[in-house]
Design an enzyme around this catalytic site. Structure first.
Site, PDB file in Angstrom:
ATOM      1  N   CYS A 264       0.869  -1.183   0.000  1.00  0.00           N
ATOM      2  CA  CYS A 264       0.000   0.000   0.000  1.00  0.00           C
ATOM      3  C   CYS A 264       0.900   1.225   0.000  1.00  0.00           C
ATOM      4  CB  CYS A 264      -0.891  -0.008   1.244  1.00  0.00           C
ATOM      5  SG  CYS A 264      -1.868   1.495   1.487  1.00  0.00           S
TER       6      CYS A 264
ATOM      7  N   CYS B  43      -0.678   3.896  -6.497  1.00  0.00           N
ATOM      8  CA  CYS B  43      -1.500   3.175  -5.520  1.00  0.00           C
ATOM      9  C   CYS B  43      -1.597   1.751  -6.032  1.00  0.00           C
ATOM     10  CB  CYS B  43      -2.882   3.819  -5.413  1.00  0.00           C
ATOM     11  SG  CYS B  43      -4.093   2.827  -4.472  1.00  0.00           S
TER      12      CYS B  43
END
Length: 270
Positions: free
Chosen positions: A80, A194
């Site tokens: 992440c 992302c």
């Protein structure tokens, strides 16, 4: 004392706010196809991209400490970008096992651009981090780096994995958040900052020129995992993978068809 069989079955642990880390897992499975995997989605706090730095800096180290104790992984990947840019150093200080972070692929984008203008598409939390300034200063001093933070793309990727229809305007607005900036029309490389975004790369590509290349860090992260586990034993056969959610396990139902393609066969809640 651990036996060789126990060592071989020590899992890799992937952690994300949702299913974005699947883009990193997919690259890792190309190199380590038999690796045991615990994948943890912090669904109870999804999405991270709209959370404050303080919330993430507190939550992620505490969760990973609990997960490390429960699953005894050989290595943890924070799959992440938002969590990595905010909490990676803190997690490394707390845990005495290898921790691999996820950072936007600014270096390869800067090295490969022909126009000298690159774009970073990330969450709102990621694109405002000083860590991005540091990466840009180190690797992209000679190019123009444009940034755009979207709060809607990660939820769109989650919806796609659940098999739902997503409004194409979400993808269009995100791409034009970069392309409509000054010098945006010169962008030839877009960094997917992302881990959710590679899951919707084809959808994003519909709203930009075919000459634009998309890059993300999944393959580089997989190589790092491979390097840090060199010489360690692995099972001789492919393993059923274990998916853990911090949310309601009943809500995983719509995801199971897609997750099955990655090898997940066990589901539980933290």
């Amino acid at each position: 004392m651990s036996t060789d069989n126990q060592k071989a079955h020590a899992p890799l642990l992937f952690f994300d706010s949702g299913v974005g880390g699947l883009s990193v897992l997919a690259e890792t499975q190309k190199i380590l196809p038999n690796a045991p995997v615990i994948y943890v989605a912090d669904n109870a706090a999804f999405p991270y991209g709209t959370k404050s730095e303080a919330e993430i800096a507190t939550r992620v180290p505490l969760l990973l400490g609990k997960l490390a104790e429960r699953f005894q992984p050989r290595l943890i990947t924070i799959a992440c970008n938002t969590a990595s840019t905010i909490a990676l150093d803190s997690v490394r200080q707390v845990l005495d096992i290898p921790i691999v972070g996820t950072v936007p692929a600014i270096k390869p984008a800067a090295e490969n651009t022909k126009t000298g203008v690159i774009g970073l598409l990330g969450t709102e939390a990621t694109v405002r981090q000083n860590y991005i300034d540091v990466l840009a200063e180190k690797f992209a001093r000679d190019v123009v780096l444009l940034r755009h933070g979207s709060a809607k793309l990660a939820p769109a990727a989650e919806a796609k994995i659940r098999g739902e229809n997503v409004d194409p305007d979400i993808y269009k607005r995100a791409m034009h958040g970069l392309l409509d900036q000054p010098q945006g029309k010169r962008i030839d490389t877009v960094i997917l900052g992302c881990t959710h975004f590679p899951l919707i790369q084809n959808e994003l590509a519909q709203f930009c020129s075919e000459t634009i290349n998309f890059v993300h860090g999944g393959a580089g992260i997989a190589r790092r995992i491979d390097y840090l586990t060199q010489g360690q034993p692995w099972p001789e056969e492919k393993q059923d993978l274990h998916f853990v959610t911090t949310g309601n396990i009943a809500e995983l139902g719509p995801y199971e068809h897609a997750l099955g393609a990655y090898g997940f066969a066990q589901y539980s809640t933290l």
